[in-house]
Design an enzyme around this catalytic site. Structure first.
Site, PDB file in Angstrom:
ATOM      1  N   LYS A   1     -35.522  40.551 -12.555  1.00  0.00           N
ATOM      2  CA  LYS A   1     -37.116  40.216 -12.969  1.00  0.00           C
ATOM      3  C   LYS A   1     -37.557  39.423 -13.208  1.00  0.00           C
ATOM      4  CE  LYS A   1     -37.136  45.255 -14.363  1.00  0.00           C
ATOM      5  NZ  LYS A   1     -37.046  46.111 -15.657  1.00  0.00           N
TER       6      LYS A   1
ATOM      7  N   GLN B   1     -36.712  46.957 -21.758  1.00  0.00           N
ATOM      8  CA  GLN B   1     -36.133  47.314 -21.148  1.00  0.00           C
ATOM      9  C   GLN B   1     -35.151  48.487 -21.368  1.00  0.00           C
ATOM     10  OE1 GLN B   1     -35.602  45.817 -17.333  1.00  0.00           O
ATOM     11  NE2 GLN B   1     -34.026  47.635 -18.027  1.00  0.00           N
TER      12      GLN B   1
ATOM     13  N   ASP C   1     -44.481  49.529 -16.618  1.00  0.00           N
ATOM     14  CA  ASP C   1     -42.978  50.044 -15.788  1.00  0.00           C
ATOM     15  C   ASP C   1     -43.960  51.488 -15.365  1.00  0.00           C
ATOM     16  OD1 ASP C   1     -41.019  48.902 -15.947  1.00  0.00           O
ATOM     17  OD2 ASP C   1     -40.947  49.454 -17.827  1.00  0.00           O
TER      18      ASP C   1
END
Ligand SMILES: NC(=O)c1ccc[n+]([C@@H]2O[C@H](COP(=O)([O-])OP(=O)(O)OC[C@H]3O[C@@H](n4cnc5c(N)ncnc54)[C@H](OP(=O)(O)O)[C@@H]3O)[C@@H](O)[C@H]2O)c1
Length: 294
Positions: A54, A98, A121
Protein backbone atom coordinates in the site's frame (compact mmCIF):
# COMPACT_ATOMS: atom_id res chain seq x y z
CA UNK A 1 -13.10 -19.74 -28.40
CA UNK A 2 -10.01 -18.93 -26.30
CA UNK A 3 -11.04 -17.48 -22.93
CA UNK A 4 -9.99 -13.92 -22.33
CA UNK A 5 -7.88 -13.01 -19.35
CA UNK A 6 -9.32 -10.32 -17.10
CA UNK A 7 -6.03 -8.50 -16.69
CA UNK A 8 -6.27 -6.84 -13.27
CA UNK A 9 -2.70 -5.64 -13.40
CA UNK A 10 -3.24 -3.73 -16.65
CA UNK A 11 -6.61 -2.27 -15.63
CA UNK A 12 -5.22 -1.30 -12.20
CA UNK A 13 -2.39 0.50 -14.00
CA UNK A 14 -4.93 2.60 -15.93
CA UNK A 15 -6.92 3.30 -12.75
CA UNK A 16 -3.72 4.41 -11.01
CA UNK A 17 -2.88 6.77 -13.88
CA UNK A 18 -6.32 8.39 -13.39
CA UNK A 19 -5.73 8.61 -9.63
CA UNK A 20 -2.30 10.19 -10.17
CA UNK A 21 -3.90 12.94 -12.29
CA UNK A 22 -6.47 13.58 -9.54
CA UNK A 23 -3.72 13.69 -6.90
CA UNK A 24 -1.82 16.27 -8.95
CA UNK A 25 -4.96 18.39 -9.38
CA UNK A 26 -5.61 18.17 -5.61
CA UNK A 27 -2.03 19.19 -4.83
CA UNK A 28 -2.25 22.15 -7.21
CA UNK A 29 -5.43 23.36 -5.52
CA UNK A 30 -4.48 22.69 -1.88
CA UNK A 31 -0.69 22.87 -1.84
CA UNK A 32 -0.32 19.35 -0.43
CA UNK A 33 -1.29 15.83 -1.59
CA UNK A 34 -4.08 13.65 -0.20
CA UNK A 35 -2.91 11.72 2.90
CA UNK A 36 -3.54 8.11 3.93
CA UNK A 37 -2.86 6.80 7.45
CA UNK A 38 -2.43 3.06 7.95
CA UNK A 39 -2.42 1.53 11.43
CA UNK A 40 -0.57 -1.76 11.74
CA UNK A 41 -0.74 -3.52 15.10
CA UNK A 42 1.69 -6.37 15.70
CA UNK A 43 3.98 -8.18 13.31
CA UNK A 44 1.78 -10.49 11.20
CA UNK A 45 4.04 -11.13 8.15
CA UNK A 46 1.17 -11.08 5.61
CA UNK A 47 -0.12 -7.79 7.04
CA UNK A 48 3.37 -6.31 6.85
CA UNK A 49 3.57 -7.24 3.17
CA UNK A 50 0.11 -5.78 2.44
CA UNK A 51 1.03 -2.54 4.21
CA UNK A 52 4.32 -2.27 2.31
CA UNK A 53 2.43 -2.76 -0.98
CA UNK A 54 0.00 0.00 0.00
CA UNK A 55 2.87 2.37 0.81
CA UNK A 56 4.51 1.64 -2.55
CA UNK A 57 1.25 2.17 -4.42
CA UNK A 58 0.67 5.50 -2.63
CA UNK A 59 4.15 6.64 -3.60
CA UNK A 60 3.52 5.70 -7.24
CA UNK A 61 0.50 8.04 -7.49
CA UNK A 62 1.77 10.81 -5.18
CA UNK A 63 -0.46 10.12 -2.14
CA UNK A 64 1.26 10.84 1.17
CA UNK A 65 1.12 7.68 3.31
CA UNK A 66 1.89 7.43 7.01
CA UNK A 67 2.17 4.03 8.65
CA UNK A 68 1.65 3.85 12.42
CA UNK A 69 3.26 0.65 13.70
CA UNK A 70 2.05 -0.38 17.16
CA UNK A 71 3.23 -3.23 19.39
CA UNK A 72 1.10 -6.39 19.28
CA UNK A 73 0.26 -5.72 22.94
CA UNK A 74 -0.97 -2.15 22.30
CA UNK A 75 -4.00 -1.45 24.50
CA UNK A 76 -7.32 -0.71 22.81
CA UNK A 77 -7.38 2.78 24.31
CA UNK A 78 -4.06 3.61 22.61
CA UNK A 79 -5.42 2.61 19.19
CA UNK A 80 -8.63 4.59 19.83
CA UNK A 81 -6.62 7.65 20.86
CA UNK A 82 -4.58 7.44 17.66
CA UNK A 83 -7.76 7.07 15.59
CA UNK A 84 -9.27 10.15 17.27
CA UNK A 85 -6.13 12.15 16.43
CA UNK A 86 -6.17 10.97 12.81
CA UNK A 87 -9.88 11.75 12.49
CA UNK A 88 -9.03 15.38 13.33
CA UNK A 89 -5.89 15.75 11.19
CA UNK A 90 -6.67 17.92 8.17
CA UNK A 91 -3.83 16.50 6.07
CA UNK A 92 -5.11 12.92 6.54
CA UNK A 93 -8.07 12.04 4.32
CA UNK A 94 -8.07 8.25 4.55
CA UNK A 95 -7.58 5.97 7.55
CA UNK A 96 -7.41 2.20 7.66
CA UNK A 97 -6.67 -0.33 10.36
CA UNK A 98 -4.89 -3.32 8.83
CA UNK A 99 -6.75 -6.54 9.65
CA UNK A 100 -6.52 -9.05 11.25
CA UNK A 101 -5.86 -7.52 14.67
CA UNK A 102 -4.42 -9.27 17.73
CA UNK A 103 -7.22 -11.07 19.60
CA UNK A 104 -7.43 -8.60 22.50
CA UNK A 105 -8.52 -5.81 20.12
CA UNK A 106 -12.14 -5.43 19.01
CA UNK A 107 -11.88 -4.86 15.24
CA UNK A 108 -15.52 -3.84 14.89
CA UNK A 109 -15.28 -1.22 17.62
CA UNK A 110 -12.06 0.21 16.14
CA UNK A 111 -13.48 0.41 12.61
CA UNK A 112 -16.49 2.24 14.06
CA UNK A 113 -14.11 4.74 15.66
CA UNK A 114 -12.93 5.86 12.20
CA UNK A 115 -14.70 8.95 10.84
CA UNK A 116 -16.93 7.48 8.08
CA UNK A 117 -15.74 10.07 5.54
CA UNK A 118 -12.16 8.82 6.08
CA UNK A 119 -13.05 5.10 6.12
CA UNK A 120 -11.28 4.22 2.85
CA UNK A 121 -11.78 0.47 3.42
CA UNK A 122 -15.56 1.03 3.43
CA UNK A 123 -16.03 -1.16 6.52
CA UNK A 124 -17.79 1.40 8.76
CA UNK A 125 -21.47 0.50 9.38
CA UNK A 126 -22.57 3.86 7.96
CA UNK A 127 -20.83 3.11 4.67
CA UNK A 128 -22.15 -0.46 4.63
CA UNK A 129 -25.69 0.83 5.28
CA UNK A 130 -25.39 3.31 2.43
CA UNK A 131 -24.10 0.56 0.16
CA UNK A 132 -27.21 -1.49 0.95
CA UNK A 133 -29.53 1.41 0.15
CA UNK A 134 -27.58 2.40 -2.97
CA UNK A 135 -26.50 5.83 -1.65
CA UNK A 136 -23.09 7.40 -2.33
CA UNK A 137 -20.57 5.90 0.08
CA UNK A 138 -17.07 4.59 0.48
CA UNK A 139 -17.18 1.22 -1.32
CA UNK A 140 -14.99 -1.62 0.01
CA UNK A 141 -11.88 -1.91 -2.18
CA UNK A 142 -12.01 -5.55 -3.34
CA UNK A 143 -15.71 -5.52 -4.38
CA UNK A 144 -15.24 -2.15 -6.09
CA UNK A 145 -12.16 -3.55 -7.80
CA UNK A 146 -14.10 -6.58 -9.07
CA UNK A 147 -16.92 -4.61 -10.67
CA UNK A 148 -14.49 -2.04 -12.07
CA UNK A 149 -12.42 -4.84 -13.61
CA UNK A 150 -15.55 -6.33 -15.23
CA UNK A 151 -16.79 -2.98 -16.51
CA UNK A 152 -13.42 -1.83 -17.79
CA UNK A 153 -12.94 -5.19 -19.55
CA UNK A 154 -16.22 -4.82 -21.45
CA UNK A 155 -18.16 -7.48 -19.50
CA UNK A 156 -21.84 -6.56 -19.29
CA UNK A 157 -23.47 -7.26 -15.93
CA UNK A 158 -27.12 -6.21 -16.39
CA UNK A 159 -29.47 -9.15 -16.87
CA UNK A 160 -26.79 -11.75 -16.09
CA UNK A 161 -27.07 -14.40 -13.41
CA UNK A 162 -24.18 -13.70 -11.02
CA UNK A 163 -23.25 -16.41 -8.53
CA UNK A 164 -21.08 -15.31 -5.61
CA UNK A 165 -19.41 -18.05 -3.57
CA UNK A 166 -18.60 -16.68 -0.09
CA UNK A 167 -20.57 -14.28 2.10
CA UNK A 168 -17.90 -12.38 4.04
CA UNK A 169 -18.50 -8.76 5.00
CA UNK A 170 -15.43 -7.62 3.08
CA UNK A 171 -15.94 -9.47 -0.22
CA UNK A 172 -18.95 -11.75 -0.73
CA UNK A 173 -21.80 -9.61 0.62
CA UNK A 174 -20.67 -6.24 -0.76
CA UNK A 175 -19.81 -7.61 -4.22
CA UNK A 176 -23.27 -9.24 -4.34
CA UNK A 177 -24.82 -5.82 -3.59
CA UNK A 178 -22.74 -4.08 -6.27
CA UNK A 179 -23.73 -6.69 -8.87
CA UNK A 180 -27.38 -6.38 -7.83
CA UNK A 181 -27.16 -2.59 -8.19
CA UNK A 182 -25.89 -3.18 -11.73
CA UNK A 183 -29.01 -5.25 -12.47
CA UNK A 184 -27.57 -8.76 -12.23
CA UNK A 185 -29.72 -11.50 -10.71
CA UNK A 186 -27.55 -12.55 -7.79
CA UNK A 187 -27.25 -15.83 -5.90
CA UNK A 188 -24.95 -16.00 -2.87
CA UNK A 189 -23.52 -19.36 -1.75
CA UNK A 190 -21.69 -20.31 1.44
CA UNK A 191 -20.48 -23.30 3.43
CA UNK A 192 -24.04 -24.50 4.11
CA UNK A 193 -25.12 -24.42 0.46
CA UNK A 194 -26.06 -27.98 -0.50
CA UNK A 195 -24.88 -29.10 -3.95
CA UNK A 196 -22.70 -26.06 -4.64
CA UNK A 197 -21.93 -27.20 -8.19
CA UNK A 198 -25.62 -27.15 -9.13
CA UNK A 199 -25.67 -23.44 -8.28
CA UNK A 200 -22.27 -22.41 -9.68
CA UNK A 201 -23.13 -24.13 -12.99
CA UNK A 202 -25.92 -21.56 -13.45
CA UNK A 203 -23.66 -18.53 -13.11
CA UNK A 204 -23.04 -16.37 -16.16
CA UNK A 205 -20.71 -14.49 -13.82
CA UNK A 206 -19.05 -16.53 -11.06
CA UNK A 207 -17.24 -14.67 -8.26
CA UNK A 208 -15.36 -16.93 -5.86
CA UNK A 209 -14.18 -15.63 -2.45
CA UNK A 210 -13.82 -18.62 -0.18
CA UNK A 211 -10.16 -18.99 0.87
CA UNK A 212 -9.85 -22.65 -0.20
CA UNK A 213 -7.19 -23.39 -2.80
CA UNK A 214 -8.53 -24.44 -6.21
CA UNK A 215 -11.91 -25.61 -4.87
CA UNK A 216 -13.89 -24.51 -7.96
CA UNK A 217 -13.13 -26.94 -10.77
CA UNK A 218 -14.08 -27.00 -14.46
CA UNK A 219 -17.09 -29.29 -13.92
CA UNK A 220 -18.62 -26.60 -11.67
CA UNK A 221 -18.50 -23.80 -14.27
CA UNK A 222 -20.97 -22.91 -17.01
CA UNK A 223 -19.63 -22.89 -20.57
CA UNK A 224 -18.55 -19.33 -21.43
CA UNK A 225 -18.90 -17.99 -17.86
CA UNK A 226 -17.02 -14.97 -16.58
CA UNK A 227 -14.95 -16.28 -13.67
CA UNK A 228 -13.54 -13.94 -11.02
CA UNK A 229 -11.17 -15.59 -8.57
CA UNK A 230 -10.72 -13.52 -5.41
CA UNK A 231 -8.82 -16.15 -3.45
CA UNK A 232 -5.18 -15.77 -2.46
CA UNK A 233 -3.76 -19.00 -1.08
CA UNK A 234 -0.24 -20.30 -0.70
CA UNK A 235 0.10 -23.87 -2.01
CA UNK A 236 3.46 -25.64 -2.30
CA UNK A 237 5.27 -22.31 -2.18
CA UNK A 238 3.23 -20.57 -4.92
CA UNK A 239 0.16 -18.37 -4.94
CA UNK A 240 -3.07 -19.96 -6.16
CA UNK A 241 -6.67 -18.82 -6.17
CA UNK A 242 -9.89 -20.48 -5.07
CA UNK A 243 -10.42 -21.52 -8.71
CA UNK A 244 -8.55 -24.40 -10.32
CA UNK A 245 -7.29 -22.36 -13.27
CA UNK A 246 -6.19 -25.36 -15.37
CA UNK A 247 -9.56 -27.11 -15.43
CA UNK A 248 -11.71 -23.93 -15.50
CA UNK A 249 -9.75 -22.16 -18.26
CA UNK A 250 -11.16 -24.29 -21.12
CA UNK A 251 -14.75 -23.64 -19.96
CA UNK A 252 -14.54 -19.92 -19.16
CA UNK A 253 -15.33 -16.99 -21.45
CA UNK A 254 -13.28 -14.66 -19.25
CA UNK A 255 -11.12 -15.51 -16.24
CA UNK A 256 -8.94 -13.64 -13.73
CA UNK A 257 -5.44 -14.97 -13.10
CA UNK A 258 -3.96 -15.33 -9.59
CA UNK A 259 -1.81 -13.36 -9.09
CA UNK A 260 -2.53 -10.40 -11.38
CA UNK A 261 -6.34 -10.40 -11.27
CA UNK A 262 -8.33 -9.02 -8.35
CA UNK A 263 -5.32 -8.28 -6.10
CA UNK A 264 -3.95 -5.27 -8.05
CA UNK A 265 -7.49 -3.89 -8.42
CA UNK A 266 -7.96 -3.90 -4.64
CA UNK A 267 -4.90 -1.69 -4.11
CA UNK A 268 -5.90 0.63 -7.00
CA UNK A 269 -9.34 1.11 -5.44
CA UNK A 270 -7.79 2.03 -2.09
CA UNK A 271 -5.97 4.84 -3.89
CA UNK A 272 -9.15 5.91 -5.69
CA UNK A 273 -11.10 5.91 -2.41
CA UNK A 274 -8.39 8.03 -0.77
CA UNK A 275 -8.27 10.74 -3.42
CA UNK A 276 -12.08 10.84 -3.60
CA UNK A 277 -12.24 11.18 0.20
CA UNK A 278 -9.73 14.04 0.00
CA UNK A 279 -11.89 15.95 -2.48
CA UNK A 280 -15.08 15.37 -0.49
CA UNK A 281 -13.52 16.34 2.86
CA UNK A 282 -12.24 19.60 1.40
CA UNK A 283 -15.63 20.46 -0.05
CA UNK A 284 -14.54 20.17 -3.65
CA UNK A 285 -15.43 18.04 -6.59
CA UNK A 286 -12.60 16.22 -8.33
CA UNK A 287 -10.91 18.73 -10.61
CA UNK A 288 -10.92 16.29 -13.47
CA UNK A 289 -14.54 15.17 -12.92
CA UNK A 290 -15.94 13.89 -16.18
CA UNK A 291 -12.46 13.16 -17.48
CA UNK A 292 -11.44 10.79 -14.73
CA UNK A 293 -11.05 7.19 -15.72
CA UNK A 294 -11.37 5.45 -12.43
N1 LIG B 1 -7.50 -10.38 -3.98
C1 LIG B 1 -7.76 -9.59 -2.93
O1 LIG B 1 -7.49 -8.42 -2.95
C2 LIG B 1 -8.42 -10.20 -1.75
C3 LIG B 1 -9.09 -9.39 -0.82
C4 LIG B 1 -9.75 -10.01 0.24
C5 LIG B 1 -9.72 -11.39 0.36
N2 LIG B 1 -9.03 -12.12 -0.54
C6 LIG B 1 -9.00 -13.59 -0.48
O2 LIG B 1 -10.30 -14.06 -0.79
C7 LIG B 1 -10.58 -15.25 -0.09
C8 LIG B 1 -11.83 -15.05 0.71
O3 LIG B 1 -11.65 -14.02 1.64
P1 LIG B 1 -12.79 -13.59 2.70
O4 LIG B 1 -12.18 -12.58 3.60
O5 LIG B 1 -14.04 -13.29 1.98
O6 LIG B 1 -12.90 -15.01 3.49
P2 LIG B 1 -13.78 -15.43 4.75
O7 LIG B 1 -14.17 -14.27 5.58
O8 LIG B 1 -13.06 -16.56 5.39
O9 LIG B 1 -15.12 -15.99 4.07
C9 LIG B 1 -15.10 -17.16 3.32
C10 LIG B 1 -16.49 -17.48 2.84
O10 LIG B 1 -16.42 -18.68 2.10
C11 LIG B 1 -17.45 -19.55 2.52
N3 LIG B 1 -17.04 -20.95 2.39
C12 LIG B 1 -16.08 -21.60 3.08
N4 LIG B 1 -16.02 -22.89 2.69
C13 LIG B 1 -16.94 -23.04 1.72
C14 LIG B 1 -17.36 -24.14 0.93
N5 LIG B 1 -16.79 -25.33 1.05
N6 LIG B 1 -18.35 -23.94 0.06
C15 LIG B 1 -18.93 -22.73 -0.10
N7 LIG B 1 -18.58 -21.64 0.63
C16 LIG B 1 -17.60 -21.82 1.53
C17 LIG B 1 -17.70 -19.19 3.97
O11 LIG B 1 -19.03 -19.60 4.29
P3 LIG B 1 -19.68 -19.39 5.75
O12 LIG B 1 -20.05 -17.95 5.79
O13 LIG B 1 -20.85 -20.29 5.74
O14 LIG B 1 -18.63 -19.75 6.74
C18 LIG B 1 -17.51 -17.70 3.96
O15 LIG B 1 -18.70 -17.02 3.66
C19 LIG B 1 -9.32 -15.53 0.74
O16 LIG B 1 -8.47 -16.39 0.00
C20 LIG B 1 -8.67 -14.17 0.86
O17 LIG B 1 -7.26 -14.27 1.04
C21 LIG B 1 -8.40 -11.55 -1.58
Amino acid sequence: MEPRILDGKAVAGRVKAGVAREVEAFRTKHGHPPGLAVILVGDNPASQTYVRNKETACREVGIDSEVYRLEASAPEEAVCRLLRQLNEKTDIHGILVQLPLPPHLDARMLVEAIRPEKDVDGFHPLNIGRLVTGEACMIPCTPRGIVTLLERSGVSIAGKHAVVVGRSNIVGKPVALLLLERHATVTVCHSRTPDLAAVTLRGDILVVAVGRPQMITGNMVKEGAVVVDVGINRLDGRLVGDVDFESVWPKAGYITPVPGGVGPMTVAMLLANTVEAAWRLTGGVPALAGRRDF
